[in-house]
Design a protein around this motif. Sequence first.
Motif, PDB file in Angstrom:
ATOM      1  N   MET A   5       0.843  -1.186   0.000  1.00  0.00           N
ATOM      2  CA  MET A   5       0.000   0.000   0.000  1.00  0.00           C
ATOM      3  C   MET A   5       0.885   1.246   0.000  1.00  0.00           C
ATOM      4  O   MET A   5       1.985   1.244   0.530  1.00  0.00           O
ATOM      5  CB  MET A   5      -0.907   0.002   1.229  1.00  0.00           C
ATOM      6  N   LEU A   6       0.375   2.303  -0.590  1.00  0.00           N
ATOM      7  CA  LEU A   6       1.041   3.600  -0.578  1.00  0.00           C
ATOM      8  C   LEU A   6       0.419   4.450   0.517  1.00  0.00           C
ATOM      9  O   LEU A   6      -0.776   4.332   0.791  1.00  0.00           O
ATOM     10  CB  LEU A   6       0.869   4.303  -1.925  1.00  0.00           C
ATOM     11  N   THR A   7       1.232   5.301   1.132  1.00  0.00           N
ATOM     12  CA  THR A   7       0.731   6.160   2.195  1.00  0.00           C
ATOM     13  C   THR A   7       1.262   7.575   2.031  1.00  0.00           C
ATOM     14  O   THR A   7       2.319   7.794   1.445  1.00  0.00           O
ATOM     15  CB  THR A   7       1.144   5.648   3.594  1.00  0.00           C
ATOM     16  N   THR A   8       0.515   8.515   2.567  1.00  0.00           N
ATOM     17  CA  THR A   8       0.942   9.901   2.654  1.00  0.00           C
ATOM     18  C   THR A   8       0.204  10.528   3.826  1.00  0.00           C
ATOM     19  O   THR A   8      -0.853  10.038   4.230  1.00  0.00           O
ATOM     20  CB  THR A   8       0.673  10.677   1.344  1.00  0.00           C
ATOM     21  N   SER A   9       0.776  11.573   4.372  1.00  0.00           N
ATOM     22  CA  SER A   9       0.157  12.270   5.497  1.00  0.00           C
ATOM     23  C   SER A   9       0.106  13.754   5.220  1.00  0.00           C
ATOM     24  O   SER A   9       1.005  14.308   4.580  1.00  0.00           O
ATOM     25  CB  SER A   9       0.954  12.036   6.789  1.00  0.00           C
ATOM     26  N   GLY A  10      -0.944  14.383   5.712  1.00  0.00           N
ATOM     27  CA  GLY A  10      -1.087  15.830   5.609  1.00  0.00           C
ATOM     28  C   GLY A  10      -1.387  16.405   6.975  1.00  0.00           C
ATOM     29  O   GLY A  10      -2.025  15.753   7.805  1.00  0.00           O
ATOM     30  N   ARG A  11      -0.909  17.618   7.201  1.00  0.00           N
ATOM     31  CA  ARG A  11      -1.101  18.248   8.505  1.00  0.00           C
ATOM     32  C   ARG A  11      -1.344  19.740   8.313  1.00  0.00           C
ATOM     33  O   ARG A  11      -0.704  20.376   7.469  1.00  0.00           O
ATOM     34  CB  ARG A  11       0.121  18.034   9.380  1.00  0.00           C
ATOM     35  N   ALA A  12      -2.270  20.275   9.098  1.00  0.00           N
ATOM     36  CA  ALA A  12      -2.539  21.710   9.097  1.00  0.00           C
ATOM     37  C   ALA A  12      -2.703  22.173  10.536  1.00  0.00           C
ATOM     38  O   ALA A  12      -3.470  21.579  11.302  1.00  0.00           O
ATOM     39  CB  ALA A  12      -3.799  22.023   8.301  1.00  0.00           C
ATOM     40  N   GLU A  13      -1.958  23.190  10.902  1.00  0.00           N
ATOM     41  CA  GLU A  13      -2.053  23.767  12.236  1.00  0.00           C
ATOM     42  C   GLU A  13      -3.307  24.638  12.310  1.00  0.00           C
ATOM     43  O   GLU A  13      -3.477  25.545  11.489  1.00  0.00           O
ATOM     44  CB  GLU A  13      -0.827  24.633  12.529  1.00  0.00           C
ATOM     45  N   THR A  59      -6.408  17.372  17.028  1.00  0.00           N
ATOM     46  CA  THR A  59      -5.942  17.718  18.364  1.00  0.00           C
ATOM     47  C   THR A  59      -6.255  19.199  18.590  1.00  0.00           C
ATOM     48  O   THR A  59      -6.789  19.864  17.702  1.00  0.00           O
ATOM     49  CB  THR A  59      -4.429  17.482  18.519  1.00  0.00           C
ATOM     50  N   ALA A  60      -5.874  19.716  19.721  1.00  0.00           N
ATOM     51  CA  ALA A  60      -6.104  21.129  20.011  1.00  0.00           C
ATOM     52  C   ALA A  60      -5.276  22.028  19.096  1.00  0.00           C
ATOM     53  O   ALA A  60      -5.614  23.192  18.897  1.00  0.00           O
ATOM     54  CB  ALA A  60      -5.773  21.428  21.470  1.00  0.00           C
ATOM     55  N   GLU A  61      -4.209  21.484  18.516  1.00  0.00           N
ATOM     56  CA  GLU A  61      -3.293  22.290  17.702  1.00  0.00           C
ATOM     57  C   GLU A  61      -3.396  22.047  16.203  1.00  0.00           C
ATOM     58  O   GLU A  61      -3.010  22.916  15.423  1.00  0.00           O
ATOM     59  CB  GLU A  61      -1.831  22.020  18.081  1.00  0.00           C
ATOM     60  N   ALA A  62      -3.832  20.842  15.777  1.00  0.00           N
ATOM     61  CA  ALA A  62      -3.700  20.514  14.360  1.00  0.00           C
ATOM     62  C   ALA A  62      -4.688  19.446  13.901  1.00  0.00           C
ATOM     63  O   ALA A  62      -5.197  18.659  14.700  1.00  0.00           O
ATOM     64  CB  ALA A  62      -2.286  20.034  14.061  1.00  0.00           C
ATOM     65  N   LEU A  63      -4.906  19.437  12.588  1.00  0.00           N
ATOM     66  CA  LEU A  63      -5.675  18.412  11.901  1.00  0.00           C
ATOM     67  C   LEU A  63      -4.683  17.597  11.080  1.00  0.00           C
ATOM     68  O   LEU A  63      -3.874  18.158  10.325  1.00  0.00           O
ATOM     69  CB  LEU A  63      -6.706  19.066  10.982  1.00  0.00           C
ATOM     70  N   THR A  64      -4.719  16.273  11.239  1.00  0.00           N
ATOM     71  CA  THR A  64      -3.798  15.382  10.528  1.00  0.00           C
ATOM     72  C   THR A  64      -4.592  14.365   9.727  1.00  0.00           C
ATOM     73  O   THR A  64      -5.585  13.819  10.216  1.00  0.00           O
ATOM     74  CB  THR A  64      -2.886  14.644  11.533  1.00  0.00           C
ATOM     75  N   MET A  65      -4.131  14.117   8.502  1.00  0.00           N
ATOM     76  CA  MET A  65      -4.733  13.125   7.618  1.00  0.00           C
ATOM     77  C   MET A  65      -3.685  12.083   7.272  1.00  0.00           C
ATOM     78  O   MET A  65      -2.567  12.434   6.880  1.00  0.00           O
ATOM     79  CB  MET A  65      -5.194  13.771   6.307  1.00  0.00           C
ATOM     80  N   LEU A  75      -4.197   7.673  -4.079  1.00  0.00           N
ATOM     81  CA  LEU A  75      -3.703   8.695  -3.149  1.00  0.00           C
ATOM     82  C   LEU A  75      -4.055  10.084  -3.643  1.00  0.00           C
ATOM     83  O   LEU A  75      -4.547  10.921  -2.886  1.00  0.00           O
ATOM     84  CB  LEU A  75      -2.186   8.604  -2.976  1.00  0.00           C
ATOM     85  N   ASP A  76      -3.788  10.329  -4.920  1.00  0.00           N
ATOM     86  CA  ASP A  76      -4.048  11.648  -5.491  1.00  0.00           C
ATOM     87  C   ASP A  76      -5.524  12.015  -5.427  1.00  0.00           C
ATOM     88  O   ASP A  76      -5.871  13.159  -5.129  1.00  0.00           O
ATOM     89  CB  ASP A  76      -3.562  11.715  -6.940  1.00  0.00           C
ATOM     90  N   ARG A  77      -6.398  11.064  -5.714  1.00  0.00           N
ATOM     91  CA  ARG A  77      -7.837  11.344  -5.692  1.00  0.00           C
ATOM     92  C   ARG A  77      -8.305  11.686  -4.287  1.00  0.00           C
ATOM     93  O   ARG A  77      -9.059  12.640  -4.093  1.00  0.00           O
ATOM     94  CB  ARG A  77      -8.624  10.161  -6.248  1.00  0.00           C
ATOM     95  N   ILE A  78      -7.858  10.911  -3.307  1.00  0.00           N
ATOM     96  CA  ILE A  78      -8.270  11.180  -1.925  1.00  0.00           C
ATOM     97  C   ILE A  78      -7.728  12.528  -1.466  1.00  0.00           C
ATOM     98  O   ILE A  78      -8.456  13.335  -0.873  1.00  0.00           O
ATOM     99  CB  ILE A  78      -7.835  10.044  -0.983  1.00  0.00           C
ATOM    100  N   ARG A  79      -6.459  12.785  -1.738  1.00  0.00           N
ATOM    101  CA  ARG A  79      -5.878  14.083  -1.345  1.00  0.00           C
ATOM    102  C   ARG A  79      -6.641  15.234  -1.991  1.00  0.00           C
ATOM    103  O   ARG A  79      -6.912  16.242  -1.345  1.00  0.00           O
ATOM    104  CB  ARG A  79      -4.400  14.149  -1.730  1.00  0.00           C
ATOM    105  N   ALA A  80      -7.001  15.094  -3.256  1.00  0.00           N
ATOM    106  CA  ALA A  80      -7.726  16.158  -3.956  1.00  0.00           C
ATOM    107  C   ALA A  80      -9.098  16.395  -3.325  1.00  0.00           C
ATOM    108  O   ALA A  80      -9.504  17.546  -3.117  1.00  0.00           O
ATOM    109  CB  ALA A  80      -7.866  15.815  -5.436  1.00  0.00           C
ATOM    110  N   VAL A  81      -9.808  15.318  -2.997  1.00  0.00           N
ATOM    111  CA  VAL A  81     -11.135  15.454  -2.381  1.00  0.00           C
ATOM    112  C   VAL A  81     -11.018  16.105  -1.000  1.00  0.00           C
ATOM    113  O   VAL A  81     -11.754  17.029  -0.674  1.00  0.00           O
ATOM    114  CB  VAL A  81     -11.833  14.075  -2.278  1.00  0.00           C
ATOM    115  N   VAL A  82     -10.065  15.639  -0.201  1.00  0.00           N
ATOM    116  CA  VAL A  82      -9.881  16.192   1.146  1.00  0.00           C
ATOM    117  C   VAL A  82      -9.455  17.657   1.066  1.00  0.00           C
ATOM    118  O   VAL A  82     -10.014  18.511   1.777  1.00  0.00           O
ATOM    119  CB  VAL A  82      -8.858  15.352   1.948  1.00  0.00           C
TER     120      VAL A  82
END
Length: 105
Positions: A5-13, A59-65, A75-82
Amino acid sequence: MPDAMLTTSGRAETPNAARYLGQLCKHFAHKITVDYDGDAAPDHGTAHFPWGTCRMTATAEALTMDVTADSAEGLDRIRAVVDDHLGRFAWRETLALAWTPPAGG
């Protein structure tokens, strides 16, 4: 059947991560299966897209995907939708996820 499986993570403070996670889960649940626990600490949600899975944590500080798929296209399709939906829900903050390069495969 893919080898791995391929994985990637995204984070926004953001101090509004729990609100956005709840909005994303409720919105996605209109079309796909979503598991959401807004009573946990931190809040968790999992969206089961046809192309893979997106595990969301607030969390209180960030959203992580954390996105997992069996193809780069998935991966690209999910990232684009999110990204698209988060951009709409968090327009006041102009919030954007910082994604890591895909791993695995």
